[in-house]
Design an enzyme around this catalytic site. Structure first.
Site, PDB file in Angstrom:
ATOM      1  N   GLY A   1      -4.511  -4.280  -3.852  1.00 56.46           N
ATOM      2  CA  GLY A   1      -5.494  -3.231  -4.123  1.00 56.46           C
ATOM      3  C   GLY A   1      -4.711  -1.995  -4.483  1.00 56.46           C
ATOM      4  N   HIS A   2      -4.699  -1.654  -5.758  1.00 64.34           N
ATOM      5  CA  HIS A   2      -3.882  -0.534  -6.237  1.00 64.34           C
ATOM      6  C   HIS A   2      -4.798   0.597  -6.690  1.00 64.34           C
ATOM      7  CE1 HIS A   2      -0.328  -3.473  -7.182  1.00 64.34           C
ATOM      8  NE2 HIS A   2      -0.703  -3.476  -5.921  1.00 64.34           N
ATOM      9  N   THR A   3      -4.591   1.751  -6.083  1.00 65.43           N
ATOM     10  CA  THR A   3      -5.481   2.880  -6.364  1.00 65.43           C
ATOM     11  C   THR A   3      -4.881   3.802  -7.415  1.00 65.43           C
ATOM     12  OG1 THR A   3      -5.953   2.790  -4.002  1.00 65.43           O
ATOM     13  CG2 THR A   3      -6.859   4.665  -5.231  1.00 65.43           C
TER      14      THR A   3
ATOM     15  N   LYS B   1       1.895   2.060  -5.157  1.00 70.04           N
ATOM     16  CA  LYS B   1       2.425   1.487  -6.413  1.00 70.04           C
ATOM     17  C   LYS B   1       1.491   1.789  -7.584  1.00 70.04           C
ATOM     18  CE  LYS B   1       2.392  -2.520  -4.331  1.00 70.04           C
ATOM     19  NZ  LYS B   1       2.101  -2.081  -2.957  1.00 70.04           N
TER      20      LYS B   1
ATOM     21  N   GLN C   1       1.935  -6.049  -3.165  1.00 72.60           N
ATOM     22  CA  GLN C   1       2.402  -6.137  -1.783  1.00 72.60           C
ATOM     23  C   GLN C   1       3.717  -5.345  -1.639  1.00 72.60           C
ATOM     24  OE1 GLN C   1       1.341  -9.567  -3.216  1.00 72.60           O
ATOM     25  NE2 GLN C   1      -0.575  -8.568  -2.757  1.00 72.60           N
TER      26      GLN C   1
ATOM     27  N   ASP D   1       0.811  -1.230   0.000  1.00 72.63           N
ATOM     28  CA  ASP D   1       0.000   0.000   0.000  1.00 72.63           C
ATOM     29  C   ASP D   1       0.839   1.272   0.000  1.00 72.63           C
ATOM     30  OD1 ASP D   1      -2.268  -1.620   0.085  1.00 72.63           O
ATOM     31  OD2 ASP D   1      -2.236  -1.681   2.268  1.00 72.63           O
ATOM     32  N   GLU D   2       1.986   1.211  -0.615  1.00 66.56           N
ATOM     33  CA  GLU D   2       2.881   2.375  -0.632  1.00 66.56           C
ATOM     34  C   GLU D   2       2.448   3.412  -1.667  1.00 66.56           C
ATOM     35  OE1 GLU D   2       3.844  -0.767  -1.175  1.00 66.56           O
ATOM     36  OE2 GLU D   2       5.362  -1.349   0.300  1.00 66.56           O
TER      37      GLU D   2
ATOM     38  N   LYS E   1       2.974  10.174  -0.084  1.00 66.55           N
ATOM     39  CA  LYS E   1       2.181  10.608   1.058  1.00 66.55           C
ATOM     40  C   LYS E   1       2.922  11.564   1.992  1.00 66.55           C
ATOM     41  CE  LYS E   1      -1.372   7.897   1.832  1.00 66.55           C
ATOM     42  NZ  LYS E   1      -2.366   6.804   1.996  1.00 66.55           N
ATOM     43  N   LEU E   2       3.833  12.331   1.407  1.00 60.95           N
ATOM     44  CA  LEU E   2       4.548  13.341   2.187  1.00 60.95           C
ATOM     45  C   LEU E   2       3.547  14.280   2.858  1.00 60.95           C
ATOM     46  CD1 LEU E   2       7.487  14.453   2.728  1.00 60.95           C
ATOM     47  CD2 LEU E   2       6.925  16.193   1.018  1.00 60.95           C
TER      48      LEU E   2
ATOM     49  N   LYS F   1      -0.533   4.304  -8.048  1.00 62.83           N
ATOM     50  CA  LYS F   1      -0.371   5.690  -8.485  1.00 62.83           C
ATOM     51  C   LYS F   1       0.882   5.825  -9.344  1.00 62.83           C
ATOM     52  CE  LYS F   1       0.738  10.361  -7.247  1.00 62.83           C
ATOM     53  NZ  LYS F   1       0.513  11.569  -6.493  1.00 62.83           N
TER      54      LYS F   1
HETATM   55  P1  GDP Z   1      -0.697   0.320  -3.553  1.00 66.92           P
HETATM   56  O1  GDP Z   1      -1.310  -0.941  -3.082  1.00 66.92           O
HETATM   57  O2  GDP Z   1       0.782   0.373  -3.305  1.00 66.92           O
HETATM   58  O3  GDP Z   1      -1.032   0.655  -4.977  1.00 66.92           O
HETATM   59  O4  GDP Z   1      -1.310   1.486  -2.649  1.00 66.92           O
HETATM   60  P2  GDP Z   1      -2.876   1.660  -2.273  1.00 66.92           P
HETATM   61  O5  GDP Z   1      -3.553   2.241  -3.460  1.00 66.92           O
HETATM   62  O6  GDP Z   1      -3.428   0.431  -1.681  1.00 66.92           O
HETATM   63  O7  GDP Z   1      -2.773   2.701  -1.095  1.00 66.92           O
HETATM   64  C1  GDP Z   1      -2.250   3.963  -1.268  1.00 66.92           C
HETATM   65  C2  GDP Z   1      -3.340   4.968  -0.859  1.00 66.92           C
HETATM   66  O8  GDP Z   1      -2.772   6.245  -0.702  1.00 66.92           O
HETATM   67  C3  GDP Z   1      -4.402   5.146  -1.922  1.00 66.92           C
HETATM   68  O9  GDP Z   1      -5.614   5.453  -1.293  1.00 66.92           O
HETATM   69  C4  GDP Z   1      -3.906   6.324  -2.726  1.00 66.92           C
HETATM   70  O10 GDP Z   1      -4.941   7.014  -3.407  1.00 66.92           O
HETATM   71  C5  GDP Z   1      -3.288   7.170  -1.657  1.00 66.92           C
HETATM   72  N1  GDP Z   1      -2.125   7.970  -2.048  1.00 66.92           N
HETATM   73  C6  GDP Z   1      -1.112   7.652  -2.893  1.00 66.92           C
HETATM   74  N2  GDP Z   1      -0.192   8.628  -2.903  1.00 66.92           N
HETATM   75  C7  GDP Z   1      -0.618   9.568  -2.042  1.00 66.92           C
HETATM   76  C8  GDP Z   1      -0.070  10.811  -1.582  1.00 66.92           C
HETATM   77  O11 GDP Z   1       1.011  11.237  -1.962  1.00 66.92           O
HETATM   78  N3  GDP Z   1      -0.800  11.505  -0.663  1.00 66.92           N
HETATM   79  C9  GDP Z   1      -1.988  11.070  -0.189  1.00 66.92           C
HETATM   80  N4  GDP Z   1      -2.616  11.801   0.711  1.00 66.92           N
HETATM   81  N5  GDP Z   1      -2.542   9.906  -0.604  1.00 66.92           N
HETATM   82  C10 GDP Z   1      -1.850   9.163  -1.508  1.00 66.92           C
HETATM   83  P1  IMO Z   2      -0.922  -4.159  -2.230  1.00 72.62           P
HETATM   84  O1  IMO Z   2      -0.489  -4.731  -3.553  1.00 72.62           O
HETATM   85  C1  IMO Z   2      -0.955  -4.575   2.119  1.00 72.62           C
HETATM   86  C2  IMO Z   2      -1.084  -8.657   3.682  1.00 72.62           C
HETATM   87  C3  IMO Z   2      -2.327  -9.108   4.422  1.00 72.62           C
HETATM   88  C4  IMO Z   2      -1.727 -10.072   5.404  1.00 72.62           C
HETATM   89  C5  IMO Z   2      -0.623 -10.748   4.601  1.00 72.62           C
HETATM   90  C6  IMO Z   2      -1.037 -12.075   3.990  1.00 72.62           C
HETATM   91  O2  IMO Z   2      -2.201  -3.420  -2.284  1.00 72.62           O
HETATM   92  O3  IMO Z   2       0.199  -3.417  -1.592  1.00 72.62           O
HETATM   93  P2  IMO Z   2      -2.585 -12.769   1.957  1.00 72.62           P
HETATM   94  O4  IMO Z   2      -4.040 -12.528   1.708  1.00 72.62           O
HETATM   95  O5  IMO Z   2      -1.697 -12.205   0.897  1.00 72.62           O
HETATM   96  O6  IMO Z   2      -2.259 -14.191   2.270  1.00 72.62           O
HETATM   97  O7  IMO Z   2      -2.276 -11.948   3.317  1.00 72.62           O
HETATM   98  O8  IMO Z   2      -0.296  -9.833   3.563  1.00 72.62           O
HETATM   99  N1  IMO Z   2      -1.320  -8.133   2.320  1.00 72.62           N
HETATM  100  C7  IMO Z   2      -1.219  -6.841   1.996  1.00 72.62           C
HETATM  101  N2  IMO Z   2      -1.015  -5.753   2.767  1.00 72.62           N
HETATM  102  N3  IMO Z   2      -1.075  -4.444   0.789  1.00 72.62           N
HETATM  103  C8  IMO Z   2      -1.276  -5.535  -0.004  1.00 72.62           C
HETATM  104  O9  IMO Z   2      -1.266  -5.462  -1.346  1.00 72.62           O
HETATM  105  C9  IMO Z   2      -1.397  -6.790   0.604  1.00 72.62           C
HETATM  106  N4  IMO Z   2      -1.617  -8.049   0.140  1.00 72.62           N
HETATM  107  C10 IMO Z   2      -1.543  -8.845   1.201  1.00 72.62           C
HETATM  108  O10 IMO Z   2      -2.953  -8.021   5.054  1.00 72.62           O
HETATM  109  O11 IMO Z   2      -1.098  -9.356   6.448  1.00 72.62           O
HETATM  110 MG    MG Z   3      -2.872  -1.565  -1.857  1.00 65.92          MG
END
Ligand code: GDP
Ligand code: IMO
Ligand code: MG
Length: 428
Positions: free
Chosen positions: A43-45, A19, A227, A16-17, A334-335, A21
């Protein structure tokens, strides 16, 4: 910003870093976007203007017209989830035709995998991993056990029938006797999965040949990690990890791409740290500061909606990611979420029995035998939301970024100041 030819975008923390975006932001000049591991646990937003997409299985590049998107052999694919996602994206106006291909060697998640995932988690009680409950782990188990059902098997009625019957003969008693759960009727599963094969047939291909043909033809490829490094099955905080290799090495095995074709690695790191599910998280904040990060950062799972655990930046984590992935460039996301803090502590190293650890001391942490060492930065106390030029950042934010660069020996060429594509600083 000039990127080298083929680029991997990898999570440098616990997922959830941001990626999604980053892939969306950078993939315009690329021809192919490929996922190499994981499944719909991801889950990539992607956000821009007033648009908002959540990608699970499909590479984030699909939002851009004319990118060839590939689900690699290293993935585990739930056909129902995939078809749902295709429908959802189409309803939002995204074109999904011959631009989406699936490796015939990827593995299939079946309902008994999901049921086992859920049953085990419940049975484990306090020791539960906190999985996404999507059947990811059990599907990878079937793969490694060599009895898994591959995507190609969906196209071969005889093989499919035999494999489903064989799997049910084993999984049903485990579900029923060990976990007291419902069992699955192999005939029903066979009918359903044969249908999925028919619907997906035109997308199923030899993914390895496809991607290598593209590379040979001079096309540019972006590898989209799911991940993060700390969830890697080998290098993460085992057993609180996912079941695949999330690090850049996974690109080679999960797509059949040789290392020489990966030219640049972008490590995506939040300016602080989050984690979903169980397992160690040394810089976690269980106080109102953690709550502030969660609410300002909207830290709730894209897939499960679970609140994410939040804490300060852990440099040993990012340094370990830099080491394992050969990170060339950091995308610091997310600075803006740190804007309101008076002070911002950063974990710079760990103290393990008097010894300094600059990388993450996984075993010491697992045994609760460590001390994070913090350095505290002055907060900037002004909004950085939406800033697009490095020069416009407050000096304290610049200092914070410079420190991260020095400590990880990687340049933060991209700094994200909001969820939208436009809210980004790209430095030369
Ligand atoms: P991913 O799984 O690495 O693609 O990340 P996620 O999409 O699961 O989670 C990142 C969340 O942070 C999402 O809700 C994005 O819309 C949000 N996001 C990404 N970059 C920024 C940022 O620089 N600032 C803020 N406030 N939100 C961000
Ligand atoms: P993205 O791609 C954050 C975590 C789960 C759990 C562990 C194992 O959006 O960054 P699993 O269902 O894979 O067997 O769960 O890994 N996890 C994630 N945490 N972002 C994800 O994906 C994740 N995918 C799995 O919460 O701790
Ligand atoms: Mg995610």
């Amino acid at each position: 910003m000039k990127l080298r030819k083929n680029v991997a975008v990898i999570g440098a923390q616990w997922g959830d870093e941001g990626k999604g975006k980053l892939v969306d932001l950078l993939c315009e000049e690329f021809d192919v976007v490929a996922r190499y591991q994981g499944g719909h646990n991801a889950g990539h937003t992607v956000k821009f203007a007033d648009q908002h997409f959540a990608l699970r299985l499909i590479p984030s590049g699909i939002i851009h017209r004319d990118k060839l998107c590939l689900l690699g052999n290293g993935m585990v694919i739930d056909p129902e989830a995939l078809l749902d996602e295709i429908e959802r994206l189409r309803a939002a106006g995204i074109v999904i035709e011959e631009n989406l291909k699936i490796s015939d060697a990827a593995h299939v998640i079946l309902p008994y995998h999901r049921a086992l995932d859920l049953a085990r988690e419940e049975a484990a009680g306090l020791a539960r991993i906190g999985t996404t409950g999507r059947g990811i782990g059990p599907a990878y188990e079937s793969k490694v056990a060599r009895y898994g059902i591959r995507v190609a098997d969906l196209l071969d009625p005889e093989v499919l029938k035999h494999k489903i019957e064989f799997a049910c003969a084993e999984k049903n008693p485990v579900l029923q006797i060990v976990y007291g759960r419902e069992t699955f009727d192999p005939a029903q599963l066979y009918d359903a999965y044969l249908k999925y094969g028919e619907v997906l047939a035109e997308r199923i291909t030899n993914g390895t040949v496809l991607i290598n043909d593209q590379i040979r033809a001079g096309k540019r490829v972006m590898f989209e990690g799911a991940q993060g490094m700390m969830l890697d099955i080998d290098h993460g905080t085992y057993p609180f990890v996912t079941s695949s290799n999330t690090i850049v090495g996974g690109v080679c095995t999960g797509l059949g791409v040789a290392p020489k074709h990966i030219h640049e690695v972008i490590g995506v790191a939040k300016a602080y740290t989050t984690r979903v599910g169980g397992g160690a998280f040394p810089t976690e904040l269980n106080d109102e500061q953690g709550e502030h990060l969660r609410s300002r950062g909207n830290e709730f799972g894209t897939v499960t909606g679970r609140p994410r655990r939040c804490g300060w930046l852990d440099l040993p984590v990012v340094r370990t990611a830099a080491m394992l992935n050969g990170i060339d460039t950091i995308a610091l996301t997310k600075l803006d979420v740190l804007d309101e803090f008076e002070e911002i502590p950063v974990c710079v190293e760990y103290n393990v029995h008097g010894e300094k650890w600059k990388t993450f001391p996984a075993f010491a942490v697992a045994h609760d035998d460590y001390k994070p060492v913090y350095r505290t930065f002055k907060g900037w106390k002004q909004s950085t939301v939406g800033i697009t030029s490095f020069d416009d950042l407050p000096q304290a934010a610049k200092d914070y970024i410079k420190f991260i660069e020095d400590e990880t020996e990687a340049k933060a060429s991209i700094i994200s100041t909001g969820p939208r594509r436009e809210e980004t600083i790209v430095r030369d």
